[in-house]
Design an enzyme around this catalytic site. Structure first.
Site, PDB file in Angstrom:
ATOM      1  N   TYR A  37     -15.560   2.636   1.139  1.00 32.60           N
ATOM      2  CA  TYR A  37     -15.781   3.457   2.334  1.00 32.60           C
ATOM      3  C   TYR A  37     -14.675   3.248   3.346  1.00 32.60           C
ATOM      4  CZ  TYR A  37     -17.460  -0.486   5.218  1.00 32.60           C
ATOM      5  OH  TYR A  37     -17.560  -1.645   5.941  1.00 32.60           O
ATOM      6  N   LYS A 153     -12.370  -2.613   1.076  1.00 29.96           N
ATOM      7  CA  LYS A 153     -13.443  -2.100   1.932  1.00 29.96           C
ATOM      8  C   LYS A 153     -14.500  -1.433   1.056  1.00 29.96           C
ATOM      9  CE  LYS A 153     -13.941  -0.007   6.514  1.00 29.96           C
ATOM     10  NZ  LYS A 153     -14.614  -1.134   7.143  1.00 29.96           N
ATOM     11  N   GLU A 185     -13.028 -13.926   9.458  1.00 34.26           N
ATOM     12  CA  GLU A 185     -13.243 -12.714  10.260  1.00 34.26           C
ATOM     13  C   GLU A 185     -14.698 -12.679  10.671  1.00 34.26           C
ATOM     14  OE1 GLU A 185     -12.819  -9.025   7.992  1.00 34.26           O
ATOM     15  OE2 GLU A 185     -13.166 -10.134   6.138  1.00 34.26           O
ATOM     16  N   LEU A 209     -10.626  -8.552   5.566  1.00 34.41           N
ATOM     17  CA  LEU A 209     -10.319  -7.117   5.564  1.00 34.41           C
ATOM     18  C   LEU A 209      -9.106  -6.858   6.462  1.00 34.41           C
ATOM     19  CD1 LEU A 209     -11.596  -4.349   4.526  1.00 34.41           C
ATOM     20  CD2 LEU A 209     -12.061  -4.007   6.946  1.00 34.41           C
TER      21      LEU A 209
END
Ligand code: PDD
Length: 295
Positions: A37, A153, A185, A209
């Site tokens: 996505y 992702k 993260e 990411l």
């Protein structure tokens, strides 16, 4: 139209009402979380960093060995159509591609005759209210229990969801993911740390990411002469930070002012958003406005 999703949505080459958009229960996105996505912010009906988002989409598709169903022009046409028909000026565009629906459940890839499922929709862009920005938000730290390709992702987000839910149950906005003693993260954001006037950013590895907002922040730090170190940040450094920020397409730059119940920073500014975060937020707004004016 629901208050959250604009009609029409895009599904497999057609624009149609959400209520009329159906997919097979055998879709591998549903059965396996086998898909990818993107989420693209839109300001004044202009997509922000669209090329970069579509490049990351391509990288993720390549990472899971799924052929991109649309070329760049095809994606841009879908995004543009969603933006034009949605009722809001500021939006977030969600794109998803799954490995489609075979006629059975089987782990290996389906035959090439099975088309991917392509879904996209526009939502209103929900940004952080000024009063929340003024105080900053609280976060917890959790052990990073995700897989080893966090640079992709993908829609299989169970570990992120469990971490975020743990944050919500602790009345916190985000969970910071610690792996082997190092900050990677947030559950749905990248994290920056300030110490002694230096901005620290975890490096892009397969365990983080590569955020589009992260890239903008690093570019702005460089062009603004902000001392910057891109390197691994230990959990101890995180806990001793002067400032901690989260960044994402929807949160932009948001100060984390409480970590595991302790105020972030020392002295009079402890537990409050710090000056470098404020500066970066302003640079980000200026940059956004410049880009949007230029188109
Ligand atoms: N999440 N890291 C993770 C794990 C994320 O899920 C996100 C964004 C980011 C920030 O990336 P970007 O700056 O490109 O938005 C970092 C989106 C917003 C989401 O899952 O909805």
């Amino acid at each position: 139209m629901t208050p959250y999703v604009a009609d029409p949505v895009y599904l497999n080459g057609r624009f149609l009402p959400l209520a009329a958009a159906g997919i097979s229960p055998l879709d591998r996105g549903f059965l396996y979380g086998d898909g990818v996505y993107e989420l693209i912010p839109v300001y004044s009906r202009r997509p922000f960093r669209l090329d970069e988002h579509l490049t990351r989409l391509q990288a993720t598709l390549a990472g899971i060995k799924l052929t991109n169903p649309l070329d760049l022009a095809g994606w841009k046409a879908v995004v543009e159509q969603l933006i034009v028909t949605a009722p809001w000026d500021d939006q977030s565009i969600y794109l998803q591609v799954t490995r489609g629906a075979d006629n059975k459940r089987d782990h290996p890839f389906p035959p090439p005759t099975v088309p991917p499922t392509v879904f996209a929709f526009a939502s209103p862009l929900v940004t952080t209210p000024a009063e929340v920005r003024a105080t900053g938000v609280a976060a917890i730290t959790v052990t990073d229990q995700r897989w080893a390709r966090c640079d992709l992702k993908v829609i299989s987000l169970l570990a992120n969801i469990l971490a975020r839910q743990q944050a919500v149950e602790a009345n916190c906005a985000e969970a910071l993911l610690i792996r082997d003693g190092y900050l990677k993260e947030g559950a749905a954001s990248n994290i920056f740390v300030v110490k002694g006037g230096v901005l620290l950013a975890p490096p892009k590895t397969q365990l983080m990411l590569p955020g589009i907002t992260y890239d903008v922040v690093i570019e702005l730090a460089k062009s603004g002469g902000q001392p910057l170190e891109i390197r691994e940040i230990s959990e101890n450094e995180l806990r001793g930070a002067d400032e901690v920020w989260m960044t994402s397409s929807t949160k932009e730059i948001l100060a984390i002012t409480t970590l595991d119940g302790q105020p972030v920073g020392n002295g009079p500014n402890a537990g409050r958003p710090g000056p470098l975060g404020e500066q970066m937020w302003q640079w980000y707004q200026d940059f956004k406005n410049t880009v949007m004016r230029k188109g």
